[in-house]
Motif scaffolding. Structure first.
Motif, PDB file in Angstrom:
ATOM      1  N   UNK A 121       0.838  -1.204   0.000  1.00 50.63           N
ATOM      2  CA  UNK A 121       0.000   0.000   0.000  1.00 50.63           C
ATOM      3  C   UNK A 121       0.874   1.256   0.000  1.00 50.63           C
ATOM      4  N   UNK A 122       1.934   1.247   0.772  1.00 55.96           N
ATOM      5  CA  UNK A 122       2.843   2.391   0.819  1.00 55.96           C
ATOM      6  C   UNK A 122       3.538   2.594  -0.525  1.00 55.96           C
ATOM      7  N   UNK A 123       3.880   1.484  -1.187  1.00 55.92           N
ATOM      8  CA  UNK A 123       4.517   1.571  -2.504  1.00 55.92           C
ATOM      9  C   UNK A 123       3.565   2.195  -3.523  1.00 55.92           C
ATOM     10  N   UNK A 124       2.308   1.771  -3.514  1.00 53.87           N
ATOM     11  CA  UNK A 124       1.312   2.343  -4.426  1.00 53.87           C
ATOM     12  C   UNK A 124       1.159   3.844  -4.172  1.00 53.87           C
ATOM     13  N   UNK A 125       1.099   4.232  -2.913  1.00 57.49           N
ATOM     14  CA  UNK A 125       0.940   5.651  -2.595  1.00 57.49           C
ATOM     15  C   UNK A 125       2.138   6.469  -3.047  1.00 57.49           C
ATOM     16  N   UNK A 126       3.345   5.963  -2.780  1.00 59.60           N
ATOM     17  CA  UNK A 126       4.548   6.701  -3.154  1.00 59.60           C
ATOM     18  C   UNK A 126       4.682   6.823  -4.667  1.00 59.60           C
ATOM     19  N   UNK A 130       4.191  10.367  -6.840  1.00 57.06           N
ATOM     20  CA  UNK A 130       5.237  10.897  -7.718  1.00 57.06           C
ATOM     21  C   UNK A 130       4.714  11.102  -9.141  1.00 57.06           C
ATOM     22  N   UNK A 131       4.019  10.100  -9.678  1.00 60.53           N
ATOM     23  CA  UNK A 131       3.565  10.159 -11.075  1.00 60.53           C
ATOM     24  C   UNK A 131       2.425  11.150 -11.284  1.00 60.53           C
ATOM     25  N   UNK A 132       1.737  11.534 -10.224  1.00 63.41           N
ATOM     26  CA  UNK A 132       0.658  12.515 -10.361  1.00 63.41           C
ATOM     27  C   UNK A 132       1.177  13.943 -10.301  1.00 63.41           C
ATOM     28  N   UNK A 133       2.467  14.098 -10.001  1.00 63.95           N
ATOM     29  CA  UNK A 133       3.071  15.426  -9.909  1.00 63.95           C
ATOM     30  C   UNK A 133       3.853  15.696 -11.189  1.00 63.95           C
ATOM     31  N   UNK A 134       3.369  16.678 -11.962  1.00 59.91           N
ATOM     32  CA  UNK A 134       4.042  17.044 -13.207  1.00 59.91           C
ATOM     33  C   UNK A 134       4.853  18.313 -12.964  1.00 59.91           C
ATOM     34  N   UNK A 135       6.144  18.219 -13.191  1.00 59.38           N
ATOM     35  CA  UNK A 135       7.037  19.350 -12.979  1.00 59.38           C
ATOM     36  C   UNK A 135       7.283  20.051 -14.314  1.00 59.38           C
ATOM     37  N   UNK A 136       7.372  21.375 -14.265  1.00 58.56           N
ATOM     38  CA  UNK A 136       7.711  22.175 -15.440  1.00 58.56           C
ATOM     39  C   UNK A 136       6.670  22.027 -16.547  1.00 58.56           C
ATOM     40  N   UNK A 137       5.390  22.172 -16.202  1.00 60.99           N
ATOM     41  CA  UNK A 137       4.316  22.155 -17.188  1.00 60.99           C
ATOM     42  C   UNK A 137       3.293  23.225 -16.822  1.00 60.99           C
ATOM     43  N   UNK A 138       2.494  23.605 -17.808  1.00 64.75           N
ATOM     44  CA  UNK A 138       1.296  24.413 -17.579  1.00 64.75           C
ATOM     45  C   UNK A 138       0.106  23.510 -17.887  1.00 64.75           C
ATOM     46  N   UNK A 139      -0.864  23.464 -16.997  1.00 66.10           N
ATOM     47  CA  UNK A 139      -2.035  22.621 -17.224  1.00 66.10           C
ATOM     48  C   UNK A 139      -3.026  23.364 -18.113  1.00 66.10           C
TER      49      UNK A 139
END
Length: 501
Positions: A172-177, A181-190
């Protein structure tokens, strides 16, 4: 049953009246097909048809239960979370994670060609996409066996991950981590378009090239605009102490090509909060769903900047009331800086243009004054200073400013760009050094004719609409009169009488 009896009675009556016999028959459905029976077991056609003739259970449930039988002594944790992607997580995260393919599990892969987004990036690459595969994953001090499967279901593609483990909590902790991470997009405009949010890397890169130092505007105007959004993000406590919602609305208005876009990009680059950029309200559920999704995302990302491009075209008679309800904050809009842009402020509904609680301040980007046109020429003079083939004397600054009356910044930029292109094309046929000044003024004269032609056509098309305004000029209609009783001398360029300061 009653309806069926009535239906048969009606058919019997029709039989009596019309004189034909009706004998309902039950047709037997036989799944056997002599054509298939005559085919060999290894026949590709039979393989294909048999597959689509078979009954089918839910693939997700089937896989989960069957894996439970294969690994009876382990816990099977299943996820279809959109953001869960162990490969992206391993490639970019700073976490200690290693992945290797399990040789005992036969993988199914597809070879695909990935075309580059831009032609200059090359001819693309050929790679593999996993349809079905198994992996051994080491994460921190834990190990998992992960089986992934992808299949088509109705109109979408489903990817299901199966984590086979003896430690339910660690999985469960692995899924959350991983998902975090994958839901956070760096250096983009939505960007919201066609009913969906998408991360736009190219727009973000374009924003990074913008700078307030490249924005040629009146200094007092620019400082006021900068102070407005900067103070907003520092004033949450002030808003709360006053008991008013911590939100702000700005409108950038004026004719195209006068700095709205570059100012917006400079603002987006400076603020350290998420930027949400809306191009359209349209969605598969209509404008109302689109508007709801947009403001829901803004509330989730707050504090943030929410930008509505071409506000006059976004708001229609059909979606106006729903949009106003969202802006007015039937739900909590704290932390939202709402910025709308428009080239046609006169087309906006008064409910938007005349009410400060929705858009508190209007910033007008008019055609540049003579001093601003000269400053813009100075900016180009500095930019071309190191070019030994360009002679840009100070005397040309005033001549350019005098000849570009009613030019927007976009028109002036075109004059300089077309001049440089002309010089580059003529260098091959002219051995002498070309006169930059004369070519620049030639381009200005050419653009002047183009501008006058455009204005003539526009006046002709709008000649029938001015009478409805009682002969009122645009500045007067929009409230831009410079009234000393209402406006301070320093702020007459951008303050509007109906705004309370």
């Amino acid at each position: 049953m009653r309806l069926l009896n009535q239906f048969i009675a009606c058919l019997t009556l029709a039989q009596t009246c019309l004189g034909f016999n009706f004998q309902p028959k039950q047709v037997k459905w036989d799944v056997k097909d002599s054509t298939l029976d005559n085919l060999t077991p290894n026949d590709p056609f039979k393989t294909f048809v048999t597959h689509f003739s078979a009954s089918r259970s839910g693939t997700d449930t089937f896989l989960q239960t069957q894996l439970g039988l294969i690994y009876p002594n382990s816990t099977i944790i299943t996820t279809q979370d959109t953001y869960f992607d162990i490969f992206r997580y391993a490639a970019g995260s700073s976490e200690n994670i290693a992945i290797r393919e399990i040789e005992d599990i036969q993988a199914i892969k597809k070879t695909v060609f990935i075309k580059p987004q831009k032609r200059k990036e090359g001819s693309g690459v050929v790679t593999e996409r996993v349809v079905f595969g198994g992996y051994q994953v080491a994460w921190k001090d834990k190990e998992f066996k992960i089986i992934v499967a992808t299949w088509a279901e109705t109109y979408r593609q489903v990817t299901q991950w199966h984590i086979i483990t003896d430690d339910h909590t660690a999985a469960q902790q692995f899924i959350q981590s991983c998902s975090d991470y994958c839901s956070t997009f760096i250096d983009v405009v939505w960007v919201f378009e066609q009913g969906f949010w998408r991360p736009d890397k190219e727009l973000w890169e374009s924003v990074q090239k913008a700078s307030w130092s490249d924005v040629v505007l009146d200094d007092k105007f620019k400082n006021s605009l900068q102070s407005d959004y900067r103070s907003f993000y520092k004033s949450e406590k002030v808003y709360k102490d006053l008991g008013v919602p911590w939100k702000r609305g700005l409108i950038f208005l004026g004719p195209p090509g006068n700095g709205k876009t570059i100012s917006l990009k400079a603002l987006m680059k400076e603020v350290k909060v998420p930027t949400l950029y809306v191009k359209s309200f349209h969605s598969y559920g209509g404008d109302e769903k689109g508007i709801r999704d947009i403001f829901s995302q803004a509330r989730a990302q707050a504090p943030c900047v929410l930008i509505l491009e071409d506000l006059d075209s976004l708001i229609t008679d059909m979606n106006r009331s729903f949009f106003l309800n969202e802006v007015d904050g039937l739900e909590d809009n704290d932390g939202s800086l709402l910025i709308g842009t428009t080239n046609h402020f006169d087309r906006l509904d008064p409910a938007l243009s005349n009410r400060p609680s929705r858009f508190d301040r209007k910033y007008t980007f008019p055609n540049p004054s003579r001093d601003q046109r000269r400053d813009y020429a100075i900016w180009w003079q500095d930019r071309l200073h190191d070019n030994k083939e360009i002679n840009f004397p100070d005397s040309l600054l005033d001549e350019f400013a005098d000849k570009t009356d009613d030019f927007s910044f976009a028109y002036m930029k075109e004059a300089f760009v077309s001049t440089l292109l002309t010089i580059a094309s003529r260098k091959e046929t002219h051995s002498d050094k070309l006169d930059f000044g004369s070519i620049l003024l030639e381009q200005v004269d050419h653009l002047r004719k183009e501008l006058e032609t455009t204005d003539t056509l526009s006046d002709h098309q709008n000649s029938g609409s001015s009478s409805g305004r009682g002969g009122m000029g645009m500045d007067e209609m929009m409230g831009y009169r410079q009234n000393a009783m209402e406006l301070s001398e320093d702020s007459k360029l951008f303050r509007i009488p109906w705004i309370n300061f």
